[in-house]
Design a protein around this motif. Sequence first.
Motif, PDB file in Angstrom:
ATOM      1  N   ALA A 386       4.339  30.983  -2.997  1.00  0.00           N
ATOM      2  CA  ALA A 386       3.256  30.008  -2.828  1.00  0.00           C
ATOM      3  C   ALA A 386       3.430  29.208  -1.544  1.00  0.00           C
ATOM      4  O   ALA A 386       2.453  28.930  -0.832  1.00  0.00           O
ATOM      5  CB  ALA A 386       3.208  29.078  -4.038  1.00  0.00           C
ATOM      6  N   ALA A 387       4.670  28.828  -1.229  1.00  0.00           N
ATOM      7  CA  ALA A 387       4.914  28.063  -0.002  1.00  0.00           C
ATOM      8  C   ALA A 387       4.555  28.880   1.232  1.00  0.00           C
ATOM      9  O   ALA A 387       4.165  28.324   2.269  1.00  0.00           O
ATOM     10  CB  ALA A 387       6.376  27.638   0.057  1.00  0.00           C
ATOM     11  N   ALA A 388       4.668  30.212   1.115  1.00  0.00           N
ATOM     12  CA  ALA A 388       4.329  31.104   2.231  1.00  0.00           C
ATOM     13  C   ALA A 388       2.863  31.532   2.202  1.00  0.00           C
ATOM     14  O   ALA A 388       2.482  32.501   2.867  1.00  0.00           O
ATOM     15  CB  ALA A 388       5.236  32.331   2.189  1.00  0.00           C
ATOM     16  N   ASP A 389       2.053  30.823   1.426  1.00  0.00           N
ATOM     17  CA  ASP A 389       0.614  31.099   1.314  1.00  0.00           C
ATOM     18  C   ASP A 389       0.307  32.456   0.689  1.00  0.00           C
ATOM     19  O   ASP A 389      -0.700  33.094   1.008  1.00  0.00           O
ATOM     20  CB  ASP A 389      -0.076  30.985   2.686  1.00  0.00           C
ATOM     21  N   ARG A 390       1.171  32.923  -0.209  1.00  0.00           N
ATOM     22  CA  ARG A 390       0.916  34.127  -0.992  1.00  0.00           C
ATOM     23  C   ARG A 390       1.022  33.775  -2.477  1.00  0.00           C
ATOM     24  O   ARG A 390       1.839  34.346  -3.201  1.00  0.00           O
ATOM     25  CB  ARG A 390       1.917  35.231  -0.650  1.00  0.00           C
ATOM     26  N   PRO A 391       0.238  32.808  -2.957  1.00  0.00           N
ATOM     27  CA  PRO A 391       0.426  32.328  -4.329  1.00  0.00           C
ATOM     28  C   PRO A 391       0.225  33.425  -5.369  1.00  0.00           C
ATOM     29  O   PRO A 391      -0.705  34.222  -5.275  1.00  0.00           O
ATOM     30  CB  PRO A 391      -0.626  31.232  -4.467  1.00  0.00           C
ATOM     31  N   LEU A 392       1.118  33.454  -6.337  1.00  0.00           N
ATOM     32  CA  LEU A 392       1.039  34.398  -7.448  1.00  0.00           C
ATOM     33  C   LEU A 392       1.157  33.593  -8.731  1.00  0.00           C
ATOM     34  O   LEU A 392       2.210  33.020  -9.027  1.00  0.00           O
ATOM     35  CB  LEU A 392       2.170  35.431  -7.359  1.00  0.00           C
ATOM     36  N   THR A 393       0.077  33.516  -9.475  1.00  0.00           N
ATOM     37  CA  THR A 393       0.073  32.778 -10.736  1.00  0.00           C
ATOM     38  C   THR A 393       0.178  33.772 -11.885  1.00  0.00           C
ATOM     39  O   THR A 393      -0.675  34.643 -12.042  1.00  0.00           O
ATOM     40  CB  THR A 393      -1.212  31.937 -10.885  1.00  0.00           C
ATOM     41  N   LEU A 394       1.210  33.644 -12.682  1.00  0.00           N
ATOM     42  CA  LEU A 394       1.423  34.509 -13.840  1.00  0.00           C
ATOM     43  C   LEU A 394       1.108  33.726 -15.103  1.00  0.00           C
ATOM     44  O   LEU A 394       1.565  32.588 -15.277  1.00  0.00           O
ATOM     45  CB  LEU A 394       2.864  35.010 -13.878  1.00  0.00           C
ATOM     46  N   GLY A 395       0.329  34.335 -15.992  1.00  0.00           N
ATOM     47  CA  GLY A 395      -0.027  33.693 -17.246  1.00  0.00           C
ATOM     48  C   GLY A 395       0.959  34.028 -18.351  1.00  0.00           C
ATOM     49  O   GLY A 395       1.865  34.844 -18.190  1.00  0.00           O
ATOM     50  N   ARG A 396       0.761  33.409 -19.500  1.00  0.00           N
ATOM     51  CA  ARG A 396       1.653  33.618 -20.638  1.00  0.00           C
ATOM     52  C   ARG A 396       1.548  35.042 -21.181  1.00  0.00           C
ATOM     53  O   ARG A 396       2.481  35.520 -21.843  1.00  0.00           O
ATOM     54  CB  ARG A 396       1.330  32.614 -21.745  1.00  0.00           C
ATOM     55  N   ALA A 397       0.450  35.709 -20.927  1.00  0.00           N
ATOM     56  CA  ALA A 397       0.285  37.087 -21.380  1.00  0.00           C
ATOM     57  C   ALA A 397       0.723  38.089 -20.319  1.00  0.00           C
ATOM     58  O   ALA A 397       0.644  39.295 -20.543  1.00  0.00           O
ATOM     59  CB  ALA A 397      -1.173  37.346 -21.766  1.00  0.00           C
ATOM     60  N   ASP A 398       1.192  37.595 -19.178  1.00  0.00           N
ATOM     61  CA  ASP A 398       1.608  38.467 -18.078  1.00  0.00           C
ATOM     62  C   ASP A 398       3.113  38.653 -18.005  1.00  0.00           C
ATOM     63  O   ASP A 398       3.591  39.723 -17.632  1.00  0.00           O
ATOM     64  CB  ASP A 398       1.131  37.903 -16.734  1.00  0.00           C
ATOM     65  N   ALA A 399       3.868  37.591 -18.295  1.00  0.00           N
ATOM     66  CA  ALA A 399       5.305  37.652 -18.032  1.00  0.00           C
ATOM     67  C   ALA A 399       6.018  36.486 -18.704  1.00  0.00           C
ATOM     68  O   ALA A 399       5.431  35.435 -18.961  1.00  0.00           O
ATOM     69  CB  ALA A 399       5.564  37.604 -16.521  1.00  0.00           C
ATOM     70  N   TYR A 400       7.308  36.676 -18.965  1.00  0.00           N
ATOM     71  CA  TYR A 400       8.145  35.567 -19.408  1.00  0.00           C
ATOM     72  C   TYR A 400       8.161  34.476 -18.344  1.00  0.00           C
ATOM     73  O   TYR A 400       8.261  33.290 -18.664  1.00  0.00           O
ATOM     74  CB  TYR A 400       9.576  36.064 -19.666  1.00  0.00           C
ATOM     75  N   ILE A 401       8.072  34.874 -17.079  1.00  0.00           N
ATOM     76  CA  ILE A 401       8.004  33.880 -16.007  1.00  0.00           C
ATOM     77  C   ILE A 401       6.776  32.998 -16.195  1.00  0.00           C
ATOM     78  O   ILE A 401       6.829  31.783 -15.972  1.00  0.00           O
ATOM     79  CB  ILE A 401       7.974  34.573 -14.628  1.00  0.00           C
ATOM     80  N   GLY A 402       5.664  33.594 -16.608  1.00  0.00           N
ATOM     81  CA  GLY A 402       4.450  32.827 -16.863  1.00  0.00           C
ATOM     82  C   GLY A 402       4.642  31.852 -18.004  1.00  0.00           C
ATOM     83  O   GLY A 402       4.158  30.710 -17.953  1.00  0.00           O
ATOM     84  N   VAL A 403       5.337  32.275 -19.054  1.00  0.00           N
ATOM     85  CA  VAL A 403       5.620  31.384 -20.191  1.00  0.00           C
ATOM     86  C   VAL A 403       6.493  30.224 -19.732  1.00  0.00           C
ATOM     87  O   VAL A 403       6.221  29.058 -20.044  1.00  0.00           O
ATOM     88  CB  VAL A 403       6.319  32.169 -21.321  1.00  0.00           C
ATOM     89  N   LEU A 404       7.533  30.535 -19.000  1.00  0.00           N
ATOM     90  CA  LEU A 404       8.466  29.525 -18.504  1.00  0.00           C
ATOM     91  C   LEU A 404       7.755  28.452 -17.695  1.00  0.00           C
ATOM     92  O   LEU A 404       7.892  27.249 -17.971  1.00  0.00           O
ATOM     93  CB  LEU A 404       9.537  30.225 -17.651  1.00  0.00           C
ATOM     94  N   ILE A 405       6.984  28.866 -16.713  1.00  0.00           N
ATOM     95  CA  ILE A 405       6.337  27.897 -15.817  1.00  0.00           C
ATOM     96  C   ILE A 405       5.247  27.125 -16.549  1.00  0.00           C
ATOM     97  O   ILE A 405       5.106  25.909 -16.381  1.00  0.00           O
ATOM     98  CB  ILE A 405       5.798  28.606 -14.567  1.00  0.00           C
ATOM     99  N   ASP A 406       4.481  27.820 -17.382  1.00  0.00           N
ATOM    100  CA  ASP A 406       3.434  27.130 -18.131  1.00  0.00           C
ATOM    101  C   ASP A 406       4.026  26.080 -19.064  1.00  0.00           C
ATOM    102  O   ASP A 406       3.491  24.969 -19.181  1.00  0.00           O
ATOM    103  CB  ASP A 406       2.610  28.139 -18.933  1.00  0.00           C
ATOM    104  N   ASP A 407       5.130  26.413 -19.727  1.00  0.00           N
ATOM    105  CA  ASP A 407       5.780  25.430 -20.602  1.00  0.00           C
ATOM    106  C   ASP A 407       6.200  24.196 -19.815  1.00  0.00           C
ATOM    107  O   ASP A 407       5.987  23.057 -20.257  1.00  0.00           O
ATOM    108  CB  ASP A 407       7.014  26.049 -21.268  1.00  0.00           C
ATOM    109  N   LEU A 408       6.796  24.405 -18.648  1.00  0.00           N
ATOM    110  CA  LEU A 408       7.317  23.280 -17.872  1.00  0.00           C
ATOM    111  C   LEU A 408       6.205  22.393 -17.327  1.00  0.00           C
ATOM    112  O   LEU A 408       6.290  21.163 -17.422  1.00  0.00           O
ATOM    113  CB  LEU A 408       8.184  23.798 -16.715  1.00  0.00           C
TER     114      LEU A 408
END
Length: 638
Positions: A386-408
């Motif tokens: 995201a800092a490099a202007d290539r934002p990637l948003t992962l949702g809770r149905a996409d990845a554990y990473i999405g769950v982690l970030i959404d929870d936080l």
Amino acid sequence: MKKIAIIGGGHAGCEAALAAARVGADVTLFALSLDSIANLPCNPCIGGSAKGHLVREIDALGGEMGKAIDATFIQSRMLNTAKGPAVYSLRAQADKKRYMEYMKQTLENHPNIALREGEITEIITHENKVTSIKTDSDTIHTCDAVIVCTGTYLNARCLHGETITHTGPSGLKNARGLSDTLKKLGFSLQRFKTGTPARIHRRSIDFSSMAVQHGDKNLVPFSFETDPATAAREQIPCHLTYTTEKTHELIRASIHRSAMYSGLIEATGTRYCPSIEDKIARFADKTRHPVFIEPEGLSTQEMYVQGMSSALPEDVQIAVYRSVPGLENCEIMRVAYAIEYDCIDATRLTLTLEAKHIRGLFFAGQINGSSGYEEAAAQGLIAGLAAADRPLTLGRADAYIGVLIDDLVTKGTREPYRMMTSRAEYRLLLRQDNADLRLTPKAHDAGLIPQPRYETFLQKKATIEQHITHLKTTIIPPEAANPILESKNSSPIKSGTKIADLIKRPEIHYEDFKTAGALPPHPHEGTQGGACASLTAPFPLDPHHLRAALEQVEIQIKYEGYIGIQIEQADAFRRMEEKGIPDGIDYHAIAGLRLEARQKLSALRPVNFGQASRVTGVSPADLSVLMVYVKTLAGTGT
């Protein structure tokens, strides 16, 4: 070229730097000590339950953690194999020094990354936009974006008994100046605590009274690119012992001397990795607790005593450790300690981990209230992109990473957050084995995956689809199938049956048909080597990618019904996520919203109805009122 400054060289900082640099940014990583890059200050292992999923996802997204542990592990095991593939998790013991060297060299060798030793004391902004940072020597470095990855170093202090040292983990320098800057920038800081056990000398351990824990003979790497055959090596055993009633008596008699119970520590500790004092106090009915003895590396005699982190004074620690079978004469090389540190309230961040009120300011890792190397690395990769202007948003149905970030960022946390499989609603879809199928196309679109790797991925995906189609459409006669079924104590068939239907039986596997030579000719052609004569003939994939593809074939066939149900649930969830909420809504002006919902929604500013539904304090009735309000706005063109 966008200039990005990264504050901190832990696992978040490493992945942030590599992700940003790989998509073309000019990155400078500042570390308090370049000798602490990718340090493993607590358990020298990578992966574990749910955490192994994160590492696989990091690798599928082009990250480095999986490759690093594949190159430096001294023991590797697949956990939870008695359960279904949704909760299988890899865990590998790292050679601590070699892991750090591998990651530091990877950073040093990238042309877009510069490493600098020094403490950052100030983040400078202009009109709510990052412009530069200042070091403790008052040197100014201009930049377009900053990623704060301070881990457990921010205003840290270590404690055991009445002893307090104002350092970061492992006795390293802490970071003192940045907390005040973050407060001035509008962040409220929380005080969290974690801890680590003692390290003891190998020669002082009696392993004969402990159970031996060996690594897996059939190696499964973390990285989808690692060939198990070339990564295989002699593995070092770990050992298992248990606390005793004497251990518990010693702790109960001295618990008032622990920094955690004497009042010296006021920070909030982690629920899921309690100290040995906490275990004895909270689980008084337990007569013993497991203790794992794990090597820290091949070039050291230090052994990690997993399960016995503590803030007891040193004299009590010695007595407590020596009450454990096999540790009667143990020599403590480094005492156990608790560590307190500052972190922010992550609800002030967007789903790309950027501050909502300051452009170009990102946060990743334990500064966001999470715990663990893997959680930190996952956040670092997302923040770096995201800092490099290539934002990637992962949702809770996409990845554990999405769950982690959404929870936080949606729910926040009042204690160090740990990833667990139970936090993922769609864990049958988010398996570690299919992380590349879920995420590699996204990583390729972002520019993180080299073309050769992507082409191999496409070949693997096509192979899976061809095999599944073949097994679902090919009928095997009873005379070919029944010998296989009978050898597995499975009911015989009386008429021709699709092979896929037989593989759905729990006791039957794809390999049973392959090894028995019962697979009929394959109708499809490969992309190289001419027509494929049978499923056992060569395919355009190398052996280890082919094995992974065939593993996917069996899982997808065997769990097809359950997977189908979760796909429907995930699709419904995604539809909620696609219903955006206009920015700038005045929630206090919406009639019918409860006061708590107005306050929470105003503070968190959810970007869609899915995120709004997960905000603590927002009820289904509040959500309905908000939906009607947004529809009204859309209808009036406001």
